[in-house]
Motif scaffolding. Structure first.
Motif, PDB file in Angstrom:
ATOM      1  N   SER A 517      -4.116 -26.354  63.947  1.00 18.29           N
ATOM      2  CA  SER A 517      -4.227 -26.000  62.527  1.00 18.29           C
ATOM      3  C   SER A 517      -3.354 -26.897  61.649  1.00 18.29           C
ATOM      4  O   SER A 517      -3.728 -27.238  60.523  1.00 18.29           O
ATOM      5  N   PHE A 518      -2.185 -27.320  62.183  1.00 19.15           N
ATOM      6  CA  PHE A 518      -1.305 -28.163  61.367  1.00 19.15           C
ATOM      7  C   PHE A 518      -1.869 -29.570  61.190  1.00 19.15           C
ATOM      8  O   PHE A 518      -1.409 -30.331  60.323  1.00 19.15           O
ATOM      9  N   ALA A 519      -2.876 -29.968  62.029  1.00 11.30           N
ATOM     10  CA  ALA A 519      -3.466 -31.304  61.923  1.00 11.30           C
ATOM     11  C   ALA A 519      -4.740 -31.318  61.081  1.00 11.30           C
ATOM     12  O   ALA A 519      -5.275 -32.388  60.792  1.00 11.30           O
ATOM     13  N   ALA A 520      -5.230 -30.137  60.693  1.00 10.56           N
ATOM     14  CA  ALA A 520      -6.486 -30.078  59.929  1.00 10.56           C
ATOM     15  C   ALA A 520      -6.368 -30.843  58.616  1.00 10.56           C
ATOM     16  O   ALA A 520      -7.303 -31.514  58.171  1.00 10.56           O
ATOM     17  N   GLY A 521      -5.185 -30.744  57.992  1.00  6.79           N
ATOM     18  CA  GLY A 521      -4.972 -31.459  56.730  1.00  6.79           C
ATOM     19  C   GLY A 521      -5.072 -32.958  56.895  1.00  6.79           C
ATOM     20  O   GLY A 521      -5.533 -33.668  55.995  1.00  6.79           O
ATOM     21  N   ARG A 522      -4.646 -33.477  58.061  1.00  7.94           N
ATOM     22  CA  ARG A 522      -4.730 -34.912  58.314  1.00  7.94           C
ATOM     23  C   ARG A 522      -6.185 -35.357  58.454  1.00  7.94           C
ATOM     24  O   ARG A 522      -6.541 -36.487  58.089  1.00  7.94           O
ATOM     25  N   VAL A 523      -7.024 -34.491  59.022  1.00  3.14           N
ATOM     26  CA  VAL A 523      -8.453 -34.811  59.154  1.00  3.14           C
ATOM     27  C   VAL A 523      -9.113 -34.832  57.781  1.00  3.14           C
ATOM     28  O   VAL A 523      -9.954 -35.693  57.489  1.00  3.14           O
ATOM     29  N   ILE A 524      -8.698 -33.896  56.914  1.00  7.86           N
ATOM     30  CA  ILE A 524      -9.291 -33.820  55.568  1.00  7.86           C
ATOM     31  C   ILE A 524      -8.771 -34.956  54.687  1.00  7.86           C
ATOM     32  O   ILE A 524      -9.535 -35.631  54.007  1.00  7.86           O
ATOM     33  N   GLY A 525      -7.439 -35.169  54.736  1.00  6.06           N
ATOM     34  CA  GLY A 525      -6.837 -36.200  53.894  1.00  6.06           C
ATOM     35  C   GLY A 525      -6.576 -35.707  52.485  1.00  6.06           C
ATOM     36  O   GLY A 525      -7.108 -34.676  52.061  1.00  6.06           O
ATOM     37  N   LYS A 526      -5.778 -36.478  51.760  1.00  3.98           N
ATOM     38  CA  LYS A 526      -5.423 -36.093  50.395  1.00  3.98           C
ATOM     39  C   LYS A 526      -6.663 -36.108  49.500  1.00  3.98           C
ATOM     40  O   LYS A 526      -7.330 -37.130  49.377  1.00  3.98           O
ATOM     41  N   GLY A 527      -6.967 -34.940  48.920  1.00  5.47           N
ATOM     42  CA  GLY A 527      -8.146 -34.838  48.057  1.00  5.47           C
ATOM     43  C   GLY A 527      -9.451 -35.070  48.796  1.00  5.47           C
ATOM     44  O   GLY A 527     -10.461 -35.413  48.188  1.00  5.47           O
ATOM     45  N   GLY A 528      -9.436 -34.871  50.128  1.00  2.17           N
ATOM     46  CA  GLY A 528     -10.644 -35.060  50.934  1.00  2.17           C
ATOM     47  C   GLY A 528     -10.958 -36.513  51.234  1.00  2.17           C
ATOM     48  O   GLY A 528     -12.056 -36.840  51.709  1.00  2.17           O
ATOM     49  N   LYS A 529      -9.965 -37.414  50.994  1.00  2.00           N
ATOM     50  CA  LYS A 529     -10.220 -38.848  51.160  1.00  2.00           C
ATOM     51  C   LYS A 529     -10.591 -39.212  52.598  1.00  2.00           C
ATOM     52  O   LYS A 529     -11.567 -39.938  52.840  1.00  2.00           O
ATOM     53  N   THR A 530      -9.828 -38.702  53.579  1.00  2.00           N
ATOM     54  CA  THR A 530     -10.074 -39.079  54.980  1.00  2.00           C
ATOM     55  C   THR A 530     -11.430 -38.602  55.462  1.00  2.00           C
ATOM     56  O   THR A 530     -12.180 -39.360  56.096  1.00  2.00           O
ATOM     57  N   VAL A 531     -11.767 -37.344  55.150  1.00  2.71           N
ATOM     58  CA  VAL A 531     -13.052 -36.817  55.632  1.00  2.71           C
ATOM     59  C   VAL A 531     -14.221 -37.538  54.955  1.00  2.71           C
ATOM     60  O   VAL A 531     -15.269 -37.781  55.574  1.00  2.71           O
ATOM     61  N   ASN A 532     -14.047 -37.931  53.694  1.00  2.00           N
ATOM     62  CA  ASN A 532     -15.107 -38.685  53.006  1.00  2.00           C
ATOM     63  C   ASN A 532     -15.286 -40.068  53.635  1.00  2.00           C
ATOM     64  O   ASN A 532     -16.413 -40.547  53.816  1.00  2.00           O
ATOM     65  N   GLU A 533     -14.162 -40.716  53.955  1.00  3.64           N
ATOM     66  CA  GLU A 533     -14.237 -42.025  54.617  1.00  3.64           C
ATOM     67  C   GLU A 533     -14.895 -41.904  55.988  1.00  3.64           C
ATOM     68  O   GLU A 533     -15.665 -42.771  56.399  1.00  3.64           O
ATOM     69  N   LEU A 534     -14.573 -40.812  56.700  1.00  5.73           N
ATOM     70  CA  LEU A 534     -15.198 -40.565  58.003  1.00  5.73           C
ATOM     71  C   LEU A 534     -16.710 -40.479  57.875  1.00  5.73           C
ATOM     72  O   LEU A 534     -17.460 -41.054  58.664  1.00  5.73           O
ATOM     73  N   GLN A 535     -17.165 -39.753  56.868  1.00  9.65           N
ATOM     74  CA  GLN A 535     -18.611 -39.564  56.680  1.00  9.65           C
ATOM     75  C   GLN A 535     -19.288 -40.878  56.296  1.00  9.65           C
ATOM     76  O   GLN A 535     -20.379 -41.186  56.784  1.00  9.65           O
ATOM     77  N   ASN A 536     -18.638 -41.661  55.445  1.00  7.18           N
ATOM     78  CA  ASN A 536     -19.217 -42.947  55.046  1.00  7.18           C
ATOM     79  C   ASN A 536     -19.290 -43.915  56.220  1.00  7.18           C
ATOM     80  O   ASN A 536     -20.263 -44.654  56.380  1.00  7.18           O
ATOM     81  N   LEU A 537     -18.255 -43.916  57.054  1.00 11.59           N
ATOM     82  CA  LEU A 537     -18.205 -44.841  58.187  1.00 11.59           C
ATOM     83  C   LEU A 537     -19.196 -44.457  59.277  1.00 11.59           C
ATOM     84  O   LEU A 537     -19.881 -45.317  59.845  1.00 11.59           O
TER      85      LEU A 537
END
Length: 601
Positions: A517-537
């Motif tokens: 649970s403490f790593a979920a924020g890292r997957v999402i990223g600040k303002g959803g940046k990481t998860v959006n980059e994941l989806q684009n890639l």
């Protein structure tokens, strides 16, 4: 595709002006500039240089008050159904691109081209020339997310031979040999096919095919410029033996026709009365596309050639023998024509699969696809019985004029990323499949799921249904990354083979992985940046549901949806993030611990 057309040229422009521009931007060219009124031509040494000129100059560089337009030069007679579209927004979703292209006609293929540019480039093939022309007219220069699309024809090299220039003016013989690069040269030389022709022949005819001291088979290899492996010791005592032919598509067909002719002659000499059909071996991955929707492709080949074609049952397949037998009956000439059409479809399927594989495989860290066992011979659809080099016991005749022991895909996919140091950690993935498919996945008396588990080196279990009307069932896969890759690949393939998805429908599934649970924020990223980059890639949909209650192990779920490679890439990228989090956790000193005191020297 290396000759450029430069449009919107000022009347004041000179050859020296273009020399200066190309020199300023360090763009190589292999000949002088041919400057006409309003336009110019120039040759580039290779396709990369031509693409560089288009990307740097077209629509961006001004000469004497006019912005230059640069594109590939294609004569009218060479304009085909194929287009190249450049300057596509880098984060554009494939679904959006497919929808845009479909407005102008039936798209037969759409493949991404690897370039050094930030924007994307694709090669598109339409069903007709009119559709391609309409798409070019409508899309060229059109804006998409502040990017102006650049569209040009991909030349049809074979059209040069058909044009009147191939034979000179009517009534005149061409003078001398054609110059290098001139239309008289026709199409570029054919290259070796990436996929061999595999055929089965009756064992009693193998001796006649080889000939005394190998004279007959050597003559065939010499005439057809092919390399032929006769697997005499494979399946000892079997009534039929496989033969593998490596050459150009034309060379493969010529060698096949020669072998059929030898068998017919031997049958007459030995008074062999049974019909000798042509038997072609093909990986099951390609057979569905060969058959076509409602059997249309196969029916068309039968109608065009006058042959009767049947295909061996799916029940004959195992994980270790993925080939099916295509049985062609008819006259020798008809069988030869059918072989050309059948192999053309198989090669098209192979090229499509290889393009998809190459697009994604280099992005999956820590996985060497050549060692996975999915494509044991180094390419998609190449089963274990389709070696790139002859196995022990196979007799090899002739040599490849293209260098190396086998086709290029034998080494092409082996250049994967090196695996991480130390034994890989086991992972758990929950893959959701249609409920009706569970029986096919388990197999009779559980044989299929046992074979799959053994093959992949993973634990594979199917969870009980969550209610009587559940539309999906959860498959729990436990194993290291390579085992996950193999197991999930086979499950995606099984659903396609068993027709749980349509012939032209891509298999898309949902997978869940659990993260601390403490790593979920890292997957999402600040303002959803990481998860959006994941989806684009990855082109996968990645969702971390909000307001989740962590389970007893303080873990939450990440949902991943998409086709096989999209799911795999997303899983690997998320595992990378988790590995970084774990490393950072290990580096943090325990609460109350004293920092290490440096040792005195």
């Amino acid at each position: 595709m290396n000759k450029l057309y430069i449009g919107n040229v000022s009347a004041e422009a000179s050859e020296e002006d273009f020399e200066t521009i190309f020199e300023q931007w360090k763009i190589p060219h292999s000949g002088p500039f041919l400057v006409k009124t309003g336009y110019a031509f120039v040759d580039c040494p290779d396709e990369k240089s031509a693409m560089m000129a288009i990307d740097i100059i077209s629509g961006k560089v001004e000469l004497h008050g006019k912005v230059l337009e640069v594109e590939i030069s294609v004569p009218k007679r060479q304009r085909s159904c194929k287009l190249q579209i450049r300057n596509i927004p880098p984060h554009m979703q494939w679904e959006v691109l497919d929808g845009m292209l479909a407005q102008y006609g039936a798209v037969e293929s759409c493949e991404q081209v690897n370039t050094d540019t930030e924007t994307a480039v694709v090669n598109v093939r339409y069903a007709t020339k009119d559709q391609a022309r309409l798409a070019l007219e409508k899309l060229n220069g059109s804006m998409m997310e502040n990017y102006a699309l650049k569209v040009s024809y991909i030349p049809d090299e074979t059209a040069v031979q058909e044009g009147p220039s191939a034979g000179g003016r009517r009534g005149f013989n061409p003078r001398g040999t054609p110059r290098s690069g001139s239309p008289g040269l026709g199409a570029r030389p054919k290259v070796q096919s990436d996929i061999p022709l595999r055929m089965l022949v009756p064992t009693q005819f193998v001796g006649a095919i080889i000939g005394k001291e190998g004279a007959t088979i050597r003559n065939i290899t010499k005439q057809t410029h092919s390399k032929i492996d006769i697997h005499r010791k494979e399946n000892a005592g079997a009534a039929e033996k496989p033969i593998t032919i490596h050459s150009t598509p034309e060379g493969c067909s010529s060698a096949c026709a020669a072998i059929m002719e030898i068998m017919q002659k031997e049958a007459i000499d030995t008074k062999f009365t049974e019909e000798i059909p042509l038997k072609i071996l093909a990986h099951n991955n390609f057979v569905g596309r060969l058959i076509g929707k409602e059997g249309r492709n196969l029916k068309k080949i039968e109608q065009d050639t006058g042959c009767k074609i049947t295909i061996s049952s799916l029940q004959d397949l195992t994980l270790y023998n993925p080939e099916r037998t295509i049985i062609v009956k008819g006259t020798m000439d008809a069988c030869a024509r059918a072989e050309e059409e059948v192999m053309k479809k198989i090669r098209e399927s192979y090229d499509s699969d290889l393009a998809a594989l190459n697009l994604q495989s280099n992005l999956i860290p820590g996985l060497n696809l050549n060692n996975l066992g999915i494509y044991p011979s180094g390419g998609p659809g190449m089963g274990p019985s389709m070696p790139s080099v002859p196995p022990p016991g196979a007799q090899s005749y002739g040599c490849s004029p293209y260098g190396g022991e086998g086709p290029f895909w034998a080494s092409m996919l082996s250049a994967g990323s090196p695996p991480p140091a130390g034994p890989p950690e086991s992972e758990t993935v929950y893959l959701f499949v249609p409920s009706p498919s569970v029986g096919a996945i388990i197999g009779k008396q559980g044989q299929h799921i046992k074979q799959l588990s053994h093959f992949a080196g993973a634990s594979i279990k199917i969870a009980p249904a969550e209610g009587m009307d559940a539309k999906q069932r959860k498959v729990i896969i436990v194993g290291p990354p390579e085992a996950q890759f193999k197991a999930q690949c086979r499950l995606f393939g099984k659903l396609k083979e068993e027709n749980f998805f349509g012939p032209k429908e891509e298999v898309k599934l949902e997978a869940h992985i659990k993260v601390p649970s403490f790593a979920a924020g890292r997957v999402i990223g600040k303002g959803g940046k990481t998860v959006n980059e994941l989806q684009n890639l990855t082109c996968a949909e990645v969702v971390v549901p909000r307001d989740q209650t962590p389970d007893e192990n303080d873990q939450v779920i990440v949902k991943i949806s998409g086709h096989f490679f999209a799911c795999q890439l997303a899983q690997r990228k998320i595992q990378e993030i988790l590995a970084q989090v774990r490393r950072q956790q290990q580096l943090k000193p325990a609460p109350g611990a004293q920092p290490p005191v440096p040792r005195r020297k």
